[in-house]
Motif scaffolding. Structure first.
Motif, mmCIF file in Angstrom:
data_model
loop_
_atom_site.group_PDB
_atom_site.id
_atom_site.type_symbol
_atom_site.label_atom_id
_atom_site.label_comp_id
_atom_site.label_asym_id
_atom_site.label_seq_id
_atom_site.Cartn_x
_atom_site.Cartn_y
_atom_site.Cartn_z
ATOM 1 N N GLN A 57 0.830 -1.200 0.000
ATOM 2 C CA GLN A 57 0.000 0.000 0.000
ATOM 3 C C GLN A 57 0.871 1.258 0.000
ATOM 4 O O GLN A 57 0.609 2.216 -0.745
ATOM 5 N N ALA A 58 1.914 1.247 0.842
ATOM 6 C CA ALA A 58 2.807 2.410 0.914
ATOM 7 C C ALA A 58 3.540 2.603 -0.420
ATOM 8 O O ALA A 58 3.692 3.733 -0.909
ATOM 9 N N LEU A 59 3.974 1.492 -0.997
ATOM 10 C CA LEU A 59 4.696 1.563 -2.274
ATOM 11 C C LEU A 59 3.787 2.124 -3.371
ATOM 12 O O LEU A 59 4.206 2.972 -4.167
ATOM 13 N N LEU A 60 2.559 1.662 -3.378
ATOM 14 C CA LEU A 60 1.606 2.127 -4.387
ATOM 15 C C LEU A 60 1.360 3.633 -4.249
ATOM 16 O O LEU A 60 1.375 4.377 -5.238
ATOM 17 N N ALA A 61 1.159 4.076 -2.997
ATOM 18 C CA ALA A 61 0.785 5.474 -2.763
ATOM 19 C C ALA A 61 1.979 6.418 -2.858
ATOM 20 O O ALA A 61 1.841 7.556 -3.317
#
Lengths: 485, 155
Positions: free
Chosen positions: A334-338
């Motif tokens: 999720q962090a990587l995506l955002a």
């Protein structure tokens, strides 16, 4: 040139740029102006919320641990969230900040007053404040902390929105932090730079149909007292440190209406304006990343909560499954995506657009910052679309919890055993699709508007818009796929 | 202006002190007065983790690290009118007292379900969870021990 292309690429006429339509609410509703000028106005709107949030905290600690029977979960994460994102944001700007109880005790400590105003001298103001009155570090004077704070909370959202105790602890910590910071730093440093809710409110307030502005900027320039930002014996110095003479975006105006009280020239008014047309400039990477984070979190939530992938739900649900490996994968993904993947895709689309438009006279940075506005209306409407099933499917919990807020067996309104009853669940996709398409429309319109400020040549404008527009379209299609299968 | 400030501070104090007092009053006095005088009110919460009925309150702050006490035997006196307030701290449980033909009554998580009976005769009344709620479902049972007043036979 084809008609559609001409409409898309035609630069916005300058006269429209300079004088967007706005409706002076205070001029037409003088009683409303009288109301917000009352010294006790903000206190009176905060007090009921203070009562409610206090009840939420008590319910979080001493009420039932079952989320759908506890008022803190049902009222905050179903009712409040929906009203905030779907009603207050688009139609009331930062109206929530007007009535937010979180900084109440901080304000009280700092001002030593809940209603009145004290004139005197404190650094940079003509009001008497208490506390150390330190200046917040310049390096942190942005919304990066809010970006990371919100992303962190969102990562643990399965806990936050289902466990009353976790919600109560988070709100309790925010109240204590706001109070502590008010004793050390000037004004509402907590709201400006720390509060994770304030971060996304600042972004999406740009689209809102209301704004608080000076009626005549010339009057502000000639004003010698600058009471809006410095305060006076009638109003506190702007808690958000905003000078109304230069205010041209909703982002950092918390609608406390202190400037309406303190302006010696009676030059501040509340205006209505069309949705997503006026504040179309993001001014820093922190704001761009906020737009990316919010859009991708709406996407991630939609995948986890509304999608059919049980294994992903299990990964996110750390409190029940205790699968730390899976949760780590979910959190990192999720962090990587955002923070990385989507911003990189957006950057790539900007570079492509710049290359295709042969826009050598516009820097990539300028294009990156300005075109990021398209993510703002899209993000807000994606969040609204995501929140629609929350209220339609789980809204009936509000009725039962209103009667038994702590799950103690009360029956205050006689509805404690009101059954869980989804409200027209078959219509949820029919509500979500037009909302998403409206997000796409307003995103593209915003893209065109900022683009036409950068490019006078219609072909150049059109070409520069194509890659980011395709990205936005791709995001919309993915959301549609999630919502309607 | 001074009176407005005073009224404001008073309003905040009323909220901060009044709300917990009001809730405490309801919890300790108001709730009991819903029942006829001399009613014995027993609160039982079913907990799947560990498989037990407990008289402890399972609330937000102690839910995660709860070590509830098992309500093994609950003493009653012959002639007591008993109201059992049933709660579930986690999943759907079910309550029954087979000897009195009470239940099974569903006890959904977060809800309060009431069961009433008169302890007319001395003896042991076993209560238990009537549906397979968790791996430790079989442990979810306890006893009401009705002490004789010397007037009647046992169950």
């Amino acid at each position: 040139m084809a008609t559609a292309e001409r409409i898309l690429t035609e630069p916005v006429p300058q006269e429209i740029e300079k004088k967007p339509w706005r409706f002076d609410v205070f001029a037409h509703l003088p009683w409303l102006k009288g109301l917000v000028r009352m010294r006790s106005f903000q206190f009176l709107v905060i007090l009921p919320n203070l009562f409610l949030f206090y009840l939420f905290l008590i319910a979080g600690f001493f009420g039932t641990p079952i989320g759908n029977r506890n008022i803190i979960i049902v009222f905050v994460w179903i009712l409040w969230w929906f009203v905030l994102i779907a009603v207050m944001m688009p139609f009331g700007s930062r109206l929530w900040c007007t009535m937010c109880p979180l900084p109440f005790f901080g304000d009280w400590l700092q001002r030593r007053s809940v209603v009145g105003v004290r004139s005197g001298k404190s650094p940079g103001t003509l009001n008497k404040f208490f506390g150390l009155q330190k200046r917040w570090p310049k390096r942190l004077s942005n919304i990066w902390l809010q970006n990371f704070g919100f992303l962190f909370l969102a990562t643990f959202s399965a806990l936050l929105v289902t466990r009353p105790l976790v919600s109560a602890i988070v709100f309790g910590v925010l109240i204590l932090l706001a109070a502590g910071m008010a004793l050390v730093y000037r004004l509402r440093t907590f709201c400006n730079y720390i509060c994770p809710i304030s971060g996304f409110l600042s972004l999406y307030a740009m689209t809102s149909t209301v704004e608080l502005r000076s009626a005549d900027k010339e009057v502000c320039l000639k004003c010698t007292t600058k009471s809006c930002i410095r305060g006076s014996d009638k109003g506190w110095a702007c808690p958000w440190n905003v000078y109304m003479g230069k205010l041209d975006r909703n982002n950092y105006c918390g609608l406390c209406f202190e400037c309406v009280k303190s302006c010696p020239n009676d030059n501040i008014s509340l205006y209505l304006r069309p949705f997503s047309t006026s504040d179309v400039a993001l001014r820093g990477y922190d704001e761009v990343w906020k737009a990316c984070i919010m859009l991708m979190l709406a996407f991630s939530y939609s995948i986890v909560l509304l999608g059919p992938w049980g294994w992903l739900k299990d990964w996110a649900n750390i409190s029940e499954k205790h699968n730390w490996g899976g949760f780590g994968m979910f959190a990192a993904g999720q962090a990587l995506l955002a923070l990385v993947i989507f911003p990189a895709l957006f950057y790539l689309s900007i570079r492509l657009g710049k290359w295709y438009a042969r826009a050598d006279d516009v820097s990539t940075k300028e294009l990156f910052l300005k075109y990021a506005y398209m993510l703002v209306p899209m993000g807000l409407l994606a969040w609204i679309a995501f929140s629609v099933p929350l209220i339609m499917v789980n809204g009936s919990y509000i009725v039962s919890v209103a009667s038994d807020p702590l799950g103690w067996g009360m029956n205050l309104l006689g509805t404690a055993e009101f059954p869980w009853k989804p409200l027209w669940p078959q219509w949820v996709p029919f509500a979500q699709v037009p909302i998403l398409l409206a997000g796409l429309y307003f995103g593209l319109r915003g893209l065109h508007k900022v683009g036409s400020q950068l490019f006078k040549d219609p072909t150049q404008l059109f070409r520069s818009m194509i890659p980011p527009a395709v990205l936005l379209l791709g995001v919309t299609v993915l959301f549609l796929k999630l919502f309607i299968g | 202006m001074k009176w407005k400030e005073t009224a404001g501070v008073l309003a905040v104090l009323i909220v901060l002190l009044g709300l917990p007092m009001m809730l405490k009053y309801w919890r300790t006095v108001g709730m009991i007065h819903r029942y006829p005088p001399n009613t014995k009110v027993i609160r039982l919460t079913a907990v799947a983790d560990g498989g037990l009925w407990t008289q402890d309150e399972i609330v937000g702050y102690n839910y995660w690290w709860r070590k509830p006490t098992r309500a093994g035997e609950i003493a009653l006196n012959q002639g007591d009118h008993v109201v059992v307030q049933l709660h579930s701290a986690d999943v759907l449980h079910s309550f029954a007292i087979p000897l009195l033909h009470i239940g099974p009554v569903e006890v959904p998580a977060g809800h309060t379900v009431e069961v009433a009976f008169d302890a007319n005769r001395p003896g042991d009344l076993t209560f238990l969870c009537w549906q397979v709620c968790s791996p430790e479902h079989s442990k979810l049972q306890g006893d009401f021990i009705v002490k004789s007043n010397g007037s009647e036979d046992s169950w």
